[in-house]
Design an enzyme around this catalytic site. Structure first.
Site, mmCIF file in Angstrom:
data_model
loop_
_atom_site.group_PDB
_atom_site.id
_atom_site.type_symbol
_atom_site.label_atom_id
_atom_site.label_comp_id
_atom_site.label_asym_id
_atom_site.label_seq_id
_atom_site.Cartn_x
_atom_site.Cartn_y
_atom_site.Cartn_z
ATOM 1 C CB CYS A 81 75.256 52.630 38.321
ATOM 2 S SG CYS A 81 73.699 52.161 38.600
ATOM 3 C CB CYS A 129 74.098 46.408 36.786
ATOM 4 S SG CYS A 129 72.670 46.513 35.978
ATOM 5 C CB CYS A 184 68.227 52.916 33.355
ATOM 6 S SG CYS A 184 68.614 51.481 34.339
ATOM 7 C CG ASP A 227 57.229 34.306 45.883
ATOM 8 O OD1 ASP A 227 58.389 34.653 46.035
ATOM 9 O OD2 ASP A 227 56.759 34.993 44.897
ATOM 10 C CB CYS A 272 64.009 36.828 45.698
ATOM 11 S SG CYS A 272 63.686 37.453 47.255
HETATM 12 N N1 SAH Z 1 53.924 35.914 45.470
HETATM 13 C C1 SAH Z 1 53.876 37.377 45.063
HETATM 14 C C2 SAH Z 1 54.500 38.161 46.120
HETATM 15 C C3 SAH Z 1 55.974 37.787 46.631
HETATM 16 S S1 SAH Z 1 57.077 39.099 47.312
HETATM 17 C C4 SAH Z 1 54.279 37.523 43.743
HETATM 18 O O1 SAH Z 1 55.079 36.945 43.134
HETATM 19 O O2 SAH Z 1 54.020 38.808 43.360
HETATM 20 C C5 SAH Z 1 56.989 38.684 48.985
HETATM 21 C C6 SAH Z 1 55.630 39.262 49.696
HETATM 22 O O3 SAH Z 1 55.583 38.779 50.955
HETATM 23 C C7 SAH Z 1 55.635 40.744 49.560
HETATM 24 O O4 SAH Z 1 54.126 40.781 48.869
HETATM 25 C C8 SAH Z 1 55.284 41.171 50.931
HETATM 26 O O5 SAH Z 1 54.717 42.183 51.265
HETATM 27 C C9 SAH Z 1 54.829 39.930 51.589
HETATM 28 N N2 SAH Z 1 55.438 39.637 53.067
HETATM 29 C C10 SAH Z 1 56.424 39.976 53.607
HETATM 30 N N3 SAH Z 1 56.483 39.513 55.103
HETATM 31 C C11 SAH Z 1 55.361 39.014 55.144
HETATM 32 C C12 SAH Z 1 54.904 38.451 56.392
HETATM 33 N N4 SAH Z 1 55.668 38.426 57.518
HETATM 34 N N5 SAH Z 1 53.577 37.659 56.207
HETATM 35 C C13 SAH Z 1 52.943 37.774 55.068
HETATM 36 N N6 SAH Z 1 53.576 38.413 53.949
HETATM 37 C C14 SAH Z 1 54.646 39.016 53.861
#
Ligand code: SAH
Length: 453
Positions: A78, A81, A160, A381, A408
């Site tokens: 897989c 992981c 899983c 984020d 991330c």
């Molecule tokens: N803070 C939120 C989402 C984080 S993930 C949480 O913790 O749940 C990153 C997010 O960025 C996703 O929802 C994605 O749709 C958005 N995203 C991706 N590219 C983007 C862009 N260019 N402008 C604005 N948002 C974007």
């Protein structure tokens, strides 16, 4: 000079950012899959590039003290992981080092001692609230599971260790129902057949949303298939059909049809209730997410007069936590449905000081700034690719007192932090959080504060 086919013995000194073992032969770097720091292994060189070679293990001469028995029988095939052969505590150390290495590589100014130990899980199993599995067919019948490492073949699995038992049961029930009603898996080569993927989302009460991704809207025996699955897996509260008729490796298409229940599930984070739709982003490890968000909010240290931006806000999870403390929060997100959910979530939680905008952060944030809307505190984020330059540039011009960066991907995090550092910010705190045990991924929260005016 190393050559393909060379067999030799090496000791693994480290793991690289992809989780491969790193060894040196006469100072030439060799990357070895499935090796652990401290292993003594016999390897065969299977690739030689200008600056590095790759090798595969043909025998373990002396296992590392950090080597552990993989807790999953599908681990070797897989691709889900990567670190299951490594002691969990050691994985947490690896993740902290990964952040430190990326920061050093980007020449960020920081002292290692400010990078906290990775916050792990006490029970690092069954943590995912979302699973996306491919559905294919071969001589053994219907196959449902993740992709095999490095290929698009499905590894047929019925257990899983990182998804819920309830989700495992849905996979089994769905497979039986497909077989019973003779429903075909979609074949990418011939473009025939119906079911491409299934996605299962569950909340903390273990209510499940099943999303069936099909190549066309109507197909033979659709109604009995749904009835059968719903009756055999009692935790399912809603079933959504997603149509993906494109020649693509993306899992889902853009059209959703609710076939059973409300088409959404709700979940709780901190003391807030959130609506989750089939295609909205929601952090996949609720227990760790709660820790992650609490740290982000603690780092933000919001006062009641503060204006706060939550850029890349998804369905407004961090925004709403921030809104309870701030004067006003502005959330920005590209997916329209997420913003629809974010607004509903604000209402549902009686929060009236959060305003949400749909669009690209790189366009909306500069626009807000032009309208003289400025943040005292910025939370970002972003997805794996990190922030667009327009976003970091605008933040620097806006000059908030603090920036909280939730990431991330340590490599784009380091790149962006370097830019923010050049724009007058300095790193104060760094907290890696293990959102994805057994994988090479790590989530990090960084606090930066302004040093110049
Ligand atoms: N803070 C939120 C989402 C984080 S993930 C949480 O913790 O749940 C990153 C997010 O960025 C996703 O929802 C994605 O749709 C958005 N995203 C991706 N590219 C983007 C862009 N260019 N402008 C604005 N948002 C974007």
């Amino acid at each position: 000079m190393l050559e393909i086919g060379t067999i030799t013995e090496v000791e693994i000194q480290d793991l690289n950012h992809e989780g491969q073992g790193v060894a040196r032969i006469d100072n030439f770097v060799v990357f070895i899959s499935d090796a652990i720091t401290g292993d003594k292994v016999k390897i065969k060189i299977n690739g030689v590039k200008k600056h590095y070679a790759t090798g595969e293990i043909i025998g373990i001469v002396k296992p590392s003290e950090f080597r552990a028995k993989a807790p999953c029988i599908y681990f070797e095939q897989c691709g889900g992981c990567q670190l299951m052969q490594m002691d969990y505590k050691e994985q947490l150390k690896y993740k902290r080092n990964k952040v430190i290495n990326e920061f050093s590589r980007a020449k960020v100014r920081f002292d290692e001692s400010i990078v906290n130990d990775t916050i792990g899980m006490e029970e690092p199993f069954r943590y995912r609230n979302k699973t996306a599995f491919s559905v294919t067919e071969n001589n053994n019948g219907i196959q449902i599971g993740p992709y095999e490492q490095g290929t698009y073949n499905t590894v047929d699995i019925d257990d899983c260790k990182i998804q819920s038992i309830e989700a495992d049961n849905v996979v089994k029930a769905f497979k039986r129902a497909m077989e019973k009603y003779n429903i075909k898996a979609y074949d990418k080569k011939t473009k025939k057949g119906t079911v491409r993927n299934i996605v299962i989302r569950n909340n903390r009460k273990n209510e499940l949303m099943l999303i069936i991704v099909t190549s066309s809207e109507n197909f033979y025996n659709k109604a009995p298939l749904i009835a059968e699955v719903v009756s055999s897996a009692s935790n399912i509260t809603t079933v959504v059909q997603n149509i993906n008729d494109k020649n693509t490796n993306l899992i889902m298409g853009s059209k959703n049809i609710t076939l059973y229940g409300e088409g959404i599930i709700t979940d709780v984070i901190d003391d807030l209730i959130f609506t989750v739709s089939p295609d909205t982003f929601f952090q996949i490890n609720p227990l760790q997410t709660e820790k992650l968000y609490r740290i982000a909010i603690e780092y933000a240290d919001i006062y009641k007069d503060d204006i706060c931006f939550d850029i890349y806000c998804g369905i407004g999870t961090i925004s709403l936590m921030a809104a309870k403390k701030a004067r006003k929060v502005y959330g920005v997100e590209i997916v329209e449905q997420s913003i629809v959910n974010a607004k509903e979530n604000a209402k549902r939680n009686n929060i009236d000081n959060a305003k949400f905008y749909t669009g690209k952060a790189e366009q909306i944030v500069p626009k807000l700034y032009q309208q003289n809307i400025k943040a005292d505190i910025v939370i970002v984020d972003p997805p794996r690719k990190g922030c667009e330059k327009e976003v970091t540039d605008t933040i620097i011009s806006m000059a908030p007192k603090k920036i909280v960066y939730v990431s991330c991907n340590p490599s784009t995090l380091a790149r962006d932090i370097k830019l923010l550092e050049e724009g007058g910010y300095t790193i104060k705190r760094v907290q890696p959080v293990d959102q994805f045990p057994w994988t090479i991924h790590v989530e990090t929260v960084v606090l930066m504060s302004r040093v110049k005016n």
